[in-house]
Design a protein around this motif. Structure first.
Motif, PDB file in Angstrom:
ATOM      1  N   ASN A  33      17.585  22.785   4.447  1.00  0.00           N
ATOM      2  CA  ASN A  33      17.598  23.161   3.648  1.00  0.00           C
ATOM      3  C   ASN A  33      17.855  24.489   2.755  1.00  0.00           C
ATOM      4  OD1 ASN A  33      16.686  20.348   3.106  1.00  0.00           O
ATOM      5  ND2 ASN A  33      14.388  20.397   3.268  1.00  0.00           N
ATOM      6  N   GLU A  34      17.910  25.368   3.603  1.00  0.00           N
ATOM      7  CA  GLU A  34      18.036  26.699   3.259  1.00  0.00           C
ATOM      8  C   GLU A  34      19.522  26.806   3.407  1.00  0.00           C
ATOM      9  OE1 GLU A  34      17.994  30.576   3.065  1.00  0.00           O
ATOM     10  OE2 GLU A  34      15.911  29.124   2.976  1.00  0.00           O
ATOM     11  N   THR A  67      21.755  24.427   2.785  1.00  0.00           N
ATOM     12  CA  THR A  67      22.082  23.781   1.637  1.00  0.00           C
ATOM     13  C   THR A  67      21.826  24.604   0.531  1.00  0.00           C
ATOM     14  OG1 THR A  67      21.008  21.836   2.574  1.00  0.00           O
ATOM     15  CG2 THR A  67      21.387  21.551   0.212  1.00  0.00           C
ATOM     16  N   ARG A  68      21.142  24.986   0.231  1.00  0.00           N
ATOM     17  CA  ARG A  68      21.275  25.874  -1.053  1.00  0.00           C
ATOM     18  C   ARG A  68      21.967  27.405  -0.862  1.00  0.00           C
ATOM     19  NH1 ARG A  68      15.296  25.601  -0.199  1.00  0.00           N
ATOM     20  NH2 ARG A  68      14.843  27.067   1.253  1.00  0.00           N
ATOM     21  N   LYS A  69      22.407  27.472  -0.227  1.00  0.00           N
ATOM     22  CA  LYS A  69      23.292  28.967   0.327  1.00  0.00           C
ATOM     23  C   LYS A  69      24.720  28.427  -0.108  1.00  0.00           C
ATOM     24  CE  LYS A  69      20.164  31.722   1.082  1.00  0.00           C
ATOM     25  NZ  LYS A  69      18.922  30.874   0.668  1.00  0.00           N
ATOM     26  N   GLU A 108      25.574  26.188  -1.830  1.00  0.00           N
ATOM     27  CA  GLU A 108      25.087  25.570  -3.491  1.00  0.00           C
ATOM     28  C   GLU A 108      25.368  26.568  -4.109  1.00  0.00           C
ATOM     29  OE1 GLU A 108      21.706  23.685  -3.929  1.00  0.00           O
ATOM     30  OE2 GLU A 108      22.215  21.629  -3.688  1.00  0.00           O
ATOM     31  N   SER A 109      24.957  27.941  -3.771  1.00  0.00           N
ATOM     32  CA  SER A 109      25.384  29.561  -3.954  1.00  0.00           C
ATOM     33  C   SER A 109      27.256  30.128  -4.257  1.00  0.00           C
ATOM     34  CB  SER A 109      24.082  30.275  -4.240  1.00  0.00           C
ATOM     35  OG  SER A 109      24.915  30.593  -2.371  1.00  0.00           O
ATOM     36  N   SER A 160      17.713  35.208  -6.354  1.00  0.00           N
ATOM     37  CA  SER A 160      18.006  34.143  -6.872  1.00  0.00           C
ATOM     38  C   SER A 160      18.614  33.468  -8.109  1.00  0.00           C
ATOM     39  CB  SER A 160      16.211  33.297  -7.337  1.00  0.00           C
ATOM     40  OG  SER A 160      15.807  32.462  -7.605  1.00  0.00           O
ATOM     41  N   LYS A 204      12.481  32.401  -7.028  1.00  0.00           N
ATOM     42  CA  LYS A 204      12.414  31.620  -7.241  1.00  0.00           C
ATOM     43  C   LYS A 204      11.755  31.317  -8.355  1.00  0.00           C
ATOM     44  CE  LYS A 204      12.262  27.053  -6.224  1.00  0.00           C
ATOM     45  NZ  LYS A 204      11.439  25.728  -5.099  1.00  0.00           N
TER      46      LYS A 204
END
Length: 238
Positions: free
Chosen positions: A37-38, A40-42, A44-45, A134, A157
């Motif tokens: 998940n971590e 994925t967030r990186k 996407e950014s 964030s 967040k």
């Protein structure tokens, strides 16, 4: 030897001091190690940064697989026993270590630092070159970063979720069109107006130009751009 605490006095606390910056990653190679998940967030950014993204992991979230299938990232699925695999990637600009193995993340960070890369470890801001804020992304044109300097990503967040509706309501399509218009004119403005003072004055006038803004508001972008060039040429003749 300089005593940093004595030099900085009460300002220096021994803790890292972070400054929010906007890295220019266009055309650069970025490596993300990990597929959870971590990661994925990186990823996407990074997708809006026009950089080449390579993800290496033993297994990944479905969203990461979809990005790979869509050609947005390069995905290498492999078991990671050591960091030797990194050596095959040349001219890396940024490495993000997002695995659940703390020791592996440290090794990745040390490798990156020794090879002149910016590095980030998701589990330890103390060894990272930067904290990961964030981000509020408005149509890939405006980005607003909220950072606690790695002290509390959860609060970062939470704050983003609170202020995001306010910021998005404050930035309408007209503002986004103006940003893109000024970007398109940037090279010509720099060539025609060598003085930074004159460039600033012209761009302020363009930002407040009622006729140009009316065309942008009506989504007559090409007409607005032509009028902006006309304004630039007229400005030169003053």
């Amino acid at each position: 030897m300089l005593d940093r605490k004595a030099f900085y006095g009460n300002i220096y606390s021994g803790e890292p001091i972070y400054m929010i910056i906007d890295l220019n990653l266009k055309g650069k190679l970025v490596l993300v190690v990990g597929g959870g998940n971590e990661s994925t967030r990186k990823i996407e950014s990074l997708l809006s940064q026009q950089c080449d993204i390579v993800v290496v992991a033993e297994k990944v979230e479905k969203s990461i697989k979809r990005y790979a299938d869509a050609g947005k990232i390069i995905l290498e699925l492999r078991k990671i026993n050591n960091i030797d695999f990194i050596k095959k990637y040349k001219q890396l600009s940024l490495i993000l270590a997002t695995t659940d193995d703390c020791e592996l993340n440290r090794e990745i960070v040390l490798f990156g630092k020794s090879h002149g890369c910016y590095v980030y470890a998701a589990d330890d801001p103390q060894v990272s070159d930067f904290s990961h804020p964030s981000v509020i992304n408005i149509k890939d044109t405006v980005q607003v970063a909220i950072s606690t300097g790695g002290r509390s990503p959860l609060m970062g967040k939470t704050l983003r979720e609170r202020v995001e509706p306010i910021i998005k309501n404050s930035i309408n399509d007209l503002i986004l069109h103006q940003i893109k218009l000024q970007e398109q004119l940037r090279v010509e403005v720099q060539q025609i107006l060598p003085s930074a003072e004159y460039r600033k004055k012209f761009l302020i006038e363009l930002m407040n130009d009622g006729e140009v803004n009316k065309l942008l508001d009506e989504k007559k972008i090409s007409t607005a751009k032509a009028l902006a060039y006309e304004r630039l040429n007229t400005y030169v003749l003053r």
